[in-house]
Design a protein around this motif. Structure first.
Motif, PDB file in Angstrom:
ATOM      1  N   LEU A 124       0.869  -1.278   0.066  1.00  0.00           N
ATOM      2  CA  LEU A 124       0.151  -0.032  -0.001  1.00  0.00           C
ATOM      3  C   LEU A 124       0.891   1.459   0.111  1.00  0.00           C
ATOM      4  CD1 LEU A 124      -3.087  -0.927   2.484  1.00  0.00           C
ATOM      5  CD2 LEU A 124      -3.167  -0.406  -0.161  1.00  0.00           C
ATOM      6  N   SER A 125       2.344   1.191   0.420  1.00  0.00           N
ATOM      7  CA  SER A 125       2.869   2.170   0.463  1.00  0.00           C
ATOM      8  C   SER A 125       3.041   3.039  -0.975  1.00  0.00           C
ATOM      9  CB  SER A 125       4.374   1.892   0.683  1.00  0.00           C
ATOM     10  OG  SER A 125       5.065   0.893  -0.234  1.00  0.00           O
ATOM     11  N   TRP A 126       3.004   2.358  -2.002  1.00  0.00           N
ATOM     12  CA  TRP A 126       3.139   3.023  -3.233  1.00  0.00           C
ATOM     13  C   TRP A 126       1.859   3.938  -3.519  1.00  0.00           C
ATOM     14  CZ3 TRP A 126       6.877   1.988  -6.074  1.00  0.00           C
ATOM     15  CH2 TRP A 126       7.742   0.816  -6.006  1.00  0.00           C
ATOM     16  N   PHE A 127       0.930   3.902  -2.995  1.00  0.00           N
ATOM     17  CA  PHE A 127      -0.244   4.765  -3.034  1.00  0.00           C
ATOM     18  C   PHE A 127      -0.373   5.578  -1.888  1.00  0.00           C
ATOM     19  CE2 PHE A 127      -1.586   0.490  -4.557  1.00  0.00           C
ATOM     20  CZ  PHE A 127      -1.738   0.694  -5.858  1.00  0.00           C
ATOM     21  N   LEU A 128       0.179   5.266  -1.003  1.00  0.00           N
ATOM     22  CA  LEU A 128       0.598   6.199   0.331  1.00  0.00           C
ATOM     23  C   LEU A 128       1.668   7.110   0.556  1.00  0.00           C
ATOM     24  CD1 LEU A 128      -2.003   3.862   2.546  1.00  0.00           C
ATOM     25  CD2 LEU A 128      -2.598   5.960   1.490  1.00  0.00           C
ATOM     26  N   GLY A 129       1.865   7.699  -0.365  1.00  0.00           N
ATOM     27  CA  GLY A 129       3.083   8.531  -0.163  1.00  0.00           C
ATOM     28  C   GLY A 129       4.636   7.972  -0.420  1.00  0.00           C
ATOM     29  N   GLY A 130       4.677   6.770  -1.007  1.00  0.00           N
ATOM     30  CA  GLY A 130       5.862   6.468  -1.551  1.00  0.00           C
ATOM     31  C   GLY A 130       6.295   5.217  -1.022  1.00  0.00           C
ATOM     32  N   ALA A 131       7.083   4.207  -1.562  1.00  0.00           N
ATOM     33  CA  ALA A 131       7.447   3.161  -1.200  1.00  0.00           C
ATOM     34  C   ALA A 131       8.825   3.232  -0.270  1.00  0.00           C
ATOM     35  CB  ALA A 131       7.779   2.024  -2.143  1.00  0.00           C
ATOM     36  N   PRO A 132       9.425   2.024   0.296  1.00  0.00           N
ATOM     37  CA  PRO A 132      10.589   2.132   1.117  1.00  0.00           C
ATOM     38  C   PRO A 132      11.831   2.240  -0.102  1.00  0.00           C
ATOM     39  CG  PRO A 132       9.596   0.113   1.151  1.00  0.00           C
ATOM     40  CD  PRO A 132       8.614   0.991   0.645  1.00  0.00           C
ATOM     41  N   ASP A 133      12.692   2.990   0.327  1.00  0.00           N
ATOM     42  CA  ASP A 133      13.621   2.970  -0.696  1.00  0.00           C
ATOM     43  C   ASP A 133      15.263   3.102  -0.325  1.00  0.00           C
ATOM     44  OD1 ASP A 133      14.085   5.221   1.005  1.00  0.00           O
ATOM     45  OD2 ASP A 133      13.408   7.059  -0.443  1.00  0.00           O
ATOM     46  N   ALA A 134      15.602   2.113   0.694  1.00  0.00           N
ATOM     47  CA  ALA A 134      16.707   2.141   1.267  1.00  0.00           C
ATOM     48  C   ALA A 134      17.273   0.841   1.102  1.00  0.00           C
ATOM     49  CB  ALA A 134      16.721   2.220   2.776  1.00  0.00           C
ATOM     50  N   GLY A 135      16.756   0.123   0.042  1.00  0.00           N
ATOM     51  CA  GLY A 135      17.420  -1.198  -0.418  1.00  0.00           C
ATOM     52  C   GLY A 135      16.564  -2.098   0.362  1.00  0.00           C
ATOM     53  N   TRP A 136      16.608  -3.651  -0.049  1.00  0.00           N
ATOM     54  CA  TRP A 136      15.981  -4.604   0.671  1.00  0.00           C
ATOM     55  C   TRP A 136      16.462  -4.858   2.105  1.00  0.00           C
ATOM     56  CZ3 TRP A 136      16.499  -9.952   2.238  1.00  0.00           C
ATOM     57  CH2 TRP A 136      17.439 -10.415   2.183  1.00  0.00           C
ATOM     58  N   THR A 137      17.825  -4.447   2.107  1.00  0.00           N
ATOM     59  CA  THR A 137      18.628  -4.609   3.317  1.00  0.00           C
ATOM     60  C   THR A 137      18.304  -3.630   4.419  1.00  0.00           C
ATOM     61  OG1 THR A 137      20.473  -3.790   2.351  1.00  0.00           O
ATOM     62  CG2 THR A 137      20.395  -6.133   2.382  1.00  0.00           C
ATOM     63  N   SER A 138      17.875  -2.367   3.724  1.00  0.00           N
ATOM     64  CA  SER A 138      17.481  -1.358   4.705  1.00  0.00           C
ATOM     65  C   SER A 138      18.418  -1.028   5.917  1.00  0.00           C
ATOM     66  CB  SER A 138      16.182  -1.860   5.414  1.00  0.00           C
ATOM     67  OG  SER A 138      15.536  -0.595   5.639  1.00  0.00           O
ATOM     68  N   TYR A 139      19.783  -0.805   5.400  1.00  0.00           N
ATOM     69  CA  TYR A 139      20.596  -0.177   6.418  1.00  0.00           C
ATOM     70  C   TYR A 139      20.469   0.712   6.999  1.00  0.00           C
ATOM     71  CZ  TYR A 139      24.379  -4.038   5.010  1.00  0.00           C
ATOM     72  OH  TYR A 139      25.048  -5.223   4.739  1.00  0.00           O
ATOM     73  N   ALA A 140      20.772   0.541   8.443  1.00  0.00           N
ATOM     74  CA  ALA A 140      20.072   1.858   9.440  1.00  0.00           C
ATOM     75  C   ALA A 140      20.457   3.123   9.179  1.00  0.00           C
ATOM     76  CB  ALA A 140      20.421   1.397  10.954  1.00  0.00           C
ATOM     77  N   SER A 141      21.629   3.570   8.880  1.00  0.00           N
ATOM     78  CA  SER A 141      21.719   4.900   8.889  1.00  0.00           C
ATOM     79  C   SER A 141      21.112   5.389   7.612  1.00  0.00           C
ATOM     80  CB  SER A 141      23.341   5.336   8.643  1.00  0.00           C
ATOM     81  OG  SER A 141      24.191   4.224   8.642  1.00  0.00           O
ATOM     82  N   LEU A 142      21.036   4.641   6.425  1.00  0.00           N
ATOM     83  CA  LEU A 142      20.140   5.069   5.372  1.00  0.00           C
ATOM     84  C   LEU A 142      18.790   5.203   5.440  1.00  0.00           C
ATOM     85  CD1 LEU A 142      20.697   5.845   2.210  1.00  0.00           C
ATOM     86  CD2 LEU A 142      20.517   3.473   1.841  1.00  0.00           C
ATOM     87  N   SER A 143      18.099   4.003   6.193  1.00  0.00           N
ATOM     88  CA  SER A 143      16.810   4.058   6.381  1.00  0.00           C
ATOM     89  C   SER A 143      16.443   4.911   7.295  1.00  0.00           C
ATOM     90  CB  SER A 143      16.413   2.708   6.636  1.00  0.00           C
ATOM     91  OG  SER A 143      17.314   2.116   8.101  1.00  0.00           O
ATOM     92  N   LEU A 144      17.078   5.274   8.413  1.00  0.00           N
ATOM     93  CA  LEU A 144      16.779   6.477   9.211  1.00  0.00           C
ATOM     94  C   LEU A 144      16.639   7.756   8.585  1.00  0.00           C
ATOM     95  CD1 LEU A 144      18.558   5.868  12.578  1.00  0.00           C
ATOM     96  CD2 LEU A 144      16.479   5.159  12.146  1.00  0.00           C
ATOM     97  N   ALA A 145      17.355   8.224   7.371  1.00  0.00           N
ATOM     98  CA  ALA A 145      17.379   9.157   6.971  1.00  0.00           C
ATOM     99  C   ALA A 145      16.410   9.437   6.030  1.00  0.00           C
ATOM    100  CB  ALA A 145      19.056   9.728   6.125  1.00  0.00           C
ATOM    101  N   SER A 146      15.717   8.322   5.489  1.00  0.00           N
ATOM    102  CA  SER A 146      14.740   8.237   4.527  1.00  0.00           C
ATOM    103  C   SER A 146      13.485   9.002   5.059  1.00  0.00           C
ATOM    104  CB  SER A 146      14.285   6.698   4.284  1.00  0.00           C
ATOM    105  OG  SER A 146      13.054   6.880   3.390  1.00  0.00           O
ATOM    106  N   GLU A 147      13.066   9.877   3.922  1.00  0.00           N
ATOM    107  CA  GLU A 147      11.835  10.673   4.427  1.00  0.00           C
ATOM    108  C   GLU A 147      10.476  10.005   3.996  1.00  0.00           C
ATOM    109  OE1 GLU A 147      12.433  14.494   2.389  1.00  0.00           O
ATOM    110  OE2 GLU A 147      14.384  14.784   3.605  1.00  0.00           O
TER     111      GLU A 147
END
Lengths: 624, 209
Positions: A124-147
């Motif tokens: 549902l993220s596709w329709f509600l303001g954008g999907a995750p964008d930090a890679g499937w591994t979602s490394y923390a420093s990157l994923s914390l900075a993701s808006e």
């Protein structure tokens, strides 16, 4: 029972599937939902390859590309490959051990619905303001900075679906330990059952670290905790460790059942007992064990130090030994067999060189100093697609053809099947083989676009053309499924003619109670043994008697729906939305209320009476 | 064997929680679940150890400033005793003495509530006296997550015990209800074991620096 079950309206069929606790119907649900997510992940892959087909392309924006690659990986691993394998495990494993159902039918349904709502939430993220964008591994420093809320969708969606998978794992372990038919000793279990067993044990011990790390990510992003926030004393490497302590066993959770499916296919279509059965079992268990010892080979470049890197490098290479045992056992199963090249067998034969290629590049990366060259390049992308597509997806396609008649009672067309195989297999090698070289030439992984004239143009174009081939292959499989379902030509118990294990001795699809009388298992490949003695049926281990069955239930759906609702509340409370906290609490009340309802209500199931079983048999006799 | 069959102390089987196939499955499945829970807590312990005393600036309270062993000792005693009383309850369950089992379970719940009260007081104390909040540092996040996960397990365990006690107050003991009591008490023991590790790793090791 059978008369009620035959004529049904559409609504009652839907209700039946919403409330079912039958492992065969849950398997179909897994197949439909997993297949849907597989198509979704495939479309994401196609968009990625279109973007990378030519240099300086702007078919999709850079931000959208990050979302695509993240969702492609996450969807394919968590929402497609694993659920599809769980589907086959559900459909086949209880039949292979001669059980009437799994140990916990209710929890089986709950596991499916949790996975489904988790996957739905994530997408549902596709329709509600954008999907995750930090890679499937979602490394923390990157994923914390993701808006935005993309990473929150990732964390909450995977958390919900992860609970479901964990329950599935426990359920299969207990089923295999407690529910085997008389005479079905551990060393008589078919290899698919063995690999299900080991993969389930891996699920049990690998998912909790993921649960914890996702909780920490959630707490950091949603509730202001500081696990990964270096400024407040946090440590981002903790995420990497936990993610890979989960992530590496996850690879084996996927590949071991794939090995199991291929083992069944090799022995069936070579008309030979699986070569080196006990060494296969040993290798499976050893791979499962070593799978927990190698996670840091994903982190060679983090800077853990030469000692840690050396230990993990050696452990990684050790896994090649049991895997090699398996490869040679499959080859020797075919050796001297009377081989039939049916569609499943073609996939199985094609799997060996493909998977070996992926294994060899794995060993290359296992050499820690060399890995500094390969790290985060397309070489890695090529490697893991060789093991996941060349291993797991080929097994899924082979298993679809092999087990389709058992699950649905009709045969998929062999002709279209060969067409599917040709396009998929050629497309697969076209797409990924050249990516090894792109990687060695320095093309970084997850890159949005590249410049012309750097020697990357042709390779990327070839790779994109290959992806189109794979797409054609998958579409032809869908066509095959539609044609087969429309024709609906019913087949008998043993449509391949050479079935060896218990599932081929009963009707296709099996009756909802599976075995009228539990079978007596007298050795490995019990149905083959009976056939060799000139019998067409299994030796029963009990007289015909009443069969106890569980009641269907809508509660698993409600429990999962509650968490789905609660996830929205948890996510939007950081935006100070007034409705968020009530929604969070309301969702949890639904979930825990449904759990309490389940706990308080008496549910003893029902009995199919002996007389009905005998009658049903007579009915069939008249029809045939 | 029918699950709802009536029993007398003489006919009551040796291990009623495992006398039916359903009971056997639940027994094994729950042990496996506890295996997974063990890994979950192991991960939380690892995180706590990695982030212990990791604070952004010197004015933040560290482990040795925060913990007070007398309170933690009382909490440990409450929880260990509650484990013992739940063993008594299971002893009476195996002897088909429903009333005594309910009584000992009630004592278990009261002791558990005592523990929970102490923990709430403790968290509140850290919050007001030391400004040690969930968001103040990596150390505080790790501390509250580890101990808080355990606390959440205590709340869940207590609710579960109360639920099976109320649910079965009129039904009494049979082979359908016996596994329910047994598993709830098994869960309670697990919570206790985790606390022993929290006591050692968080509080005792916290005192030595």
């Amino acid at each position: 029972m059978s008369t009620i079950a035959q004529k049904r309206g559409f609504a009652s069929t839907v209700w039946d599937y919403l409330t079912t606790v039958d492992h065969k119907k849950i398997a179909i649900l897994y197949l439909i939902a997993g297949g849907f997510f597989f198509l979704l992940g495939g479309i994401e892959a196609m968009l990625i390859r279109i973007q990378l087909a030519v240099p300086n392309n702007d078919f999709v924006s850079a931000g959208f590309f990050n979302e695509l690659l993240t969702m492609h990986g996450t969807t394919m691993i968590f929402l497609a490959a694993m659920p599809l394998l769980l589907g086959f495990m559900n459909a086949i494993m209880p039949l292979q051990i001669g059980a009437r159902d799994v140990a916990f039918p209710f929890i089986n349904a709950l596991g499916f619905w949790l996975f489904f709502f988790g996957g739905l939430f994530l997408n549902l993220s596709w329709f509600l303001g954008g999907a995750p964008d930090a890679g499937w591994t979602s490394y923390a420093s990157l994923s914390l900075a993701s808006e935005g809320h993309g990473i929150d969708f990732y964390a909450l969606g995977l958390q919900i679906s992860g609970f479901g998978t964990l329950m599935g794992g426990i359920n299969f372990l207990v089923t295999i330990i407690n529910m085997r038919a008389p005479g079905m000793t551990y060393m008589r279990m078919p290899l698919f059952t063995w690999t299900t067993f080991v993969a389930s044990a891996l699920i049990l011990f690998a998912f909790p670290p993921l649960t914890v790390s996702i909780f920490m990510l959630m707490f950091d992003r949603l509730f202001g905790a500081n696990f990964f926030n270096v400024a407040a004393g946090g440590n981002t490497i903790i995420w990497e460790h936990f993610f890979w302590i989960f992530g590496h066993p996850e690879v084996y959770i996927l590949i071991l059942p794939a090995f199991g499916i291929f083992s069944e296919i090799f022995s069936t279509f070579s008309r030979k007992r699986l070569f080196g059965y006990s060494s296969m079992v040993f290798a499976t268990v050893l791979i499962g064990f070593l799978g927990f010892m190698v996670w840091a080979h994903h982190m060679f470049t983090v800077g853990l130090g030469p000692v840690a890197n050396a230990i993990f490098a050696v452990a990684t290479m050790a896994i090649a030994v049991p895997t090699g045992i398996k490869i040679f056992n499959w080859l020797l199963t075919m050796w001297g067999g009377s081989i039939q090249f049916t569609v499943p067998m073609i996939y199985a034969v094609a799997f060996i060189p493909s998977f070996v290629a992926g294994g060899v590049t794995g060993i290359m990366q296992g050499a820690a100093p060399a890995d500094y060259q390969y790290h985060d390049t397309y070489f890695i992308v090529a490697h893991f697609h060789y093991v996941i597509v060349g291993g797991v997806v080929l097994a899924l396609l082979a298993g679809t053809h092999f087990y389709w008649p058992k699950m649905f009672g009709t045969m998929l067309s062999e002709k279209i099947g060969k067409f599917t195989f040709f396009f998929f297999f050629v497309g697969f090698h076209l797409t990924f083989f050249i990516q090894h070289f792109l990687g060695l030439m320095g093309m970084p992984r997850r890159v949005w676009t590249f410049l012309p004239g750097q020697g990357l143009d042709t390779g990327n174009l070839v790779s994109s053309i290959g992806a189109a081939f794979m797409f054609v292959g998958i579409v032809s499989l869908l066509v095959n499924i539609v044609i087969t379902s429309v024709k609906n030509e019913k087949v008998g118990n043993d449509p391949w003619g050479d079935g060896r294990t218990l599932e081929w001795a009963i009707a296709s699809p099996p009756p909802f109670y599976n075995f009228k009388q539990l079978p007596l298992v007298r050795g490995l490949d019990p149905y083959w043994l009976e056939k060799m003695e000139g019998k067409q049926t299994l030796t029963p281990a009990e007289p015909i008697g009443d069969i106890h069955m569980p009641n269907g239930s809508f509660v698993p759906f409600v429990i999962s729906l509650g968490l789905f609702i609660a996830a929205f509340g948890a996510m939007y409370q950081i935006d100070d939305k007034a409705w968020a906290i009530p929604v969070l609490i309301g969702g949890l009340v639904i979930t825990f209320g449904a759990m309490a309802y389940r706990s308080i209500k008496d549910d003893h199931g029902f009995h199919i009476h002996k007389e009905d079983l005998i009658d049903e048999n007579d009915d069939k006799g008249v029809k045939a | 064997m029918e699950a709802e069959e009536k029993y007398t102390p003489q006919t009551w089987p040796e291990s009623p929680e495992r006398a039916t196939l359903e009971g056997k499955n639940k027994f094994l499945g729950f042990w496996l679940f506890l295996g997974g829970e063990t890994v979950l807590f192991a991960s939380l312990f690892a995180t706590y150890i990695a982030l212990k005393d990791k604070v952004p600036s010197p004015e933040h309270a560290l482990a040795k400033d925060l913990y007070e062993l007398p309170l933690v000792f009382v909490m440990t005693m409450l929880l260990l005793t509650s484990s013992l009383t739940s063993v008594y309850a299971m002893y009476h369950m195996k002897n088909f003495n429903f009333k005594k089992m309910q009584l000992w379970l009630l004592i278990t719940v009261i002791l558990g509530l005592g523990f929970l009260g102490c923990e709430i007081y403790e968290f509140n104390h850290y919050y007001h006296e030391y400004n040690h909040t969930f968001t103040s540092s990596a150390f505080s996040s790790a501390f509250y997550t580890l101990v808080g996960f355990h606390g959440a397990h205590v709340i869940f365990g207590l609710s579960w015990l109360v639920l099976v006690m109320v649910r079965n107050a009129k039904r009494g003991l049979n082979l359908y209800t016996a596994p329910k009591f047994y598993l709830a008490s098994l869960y309670w023991h697990f919570i206790d074991v985790v606390w022993v590790f929290i006591f050692t790793v968080v509080y005792l090791m916290g005192m030595v620096g």
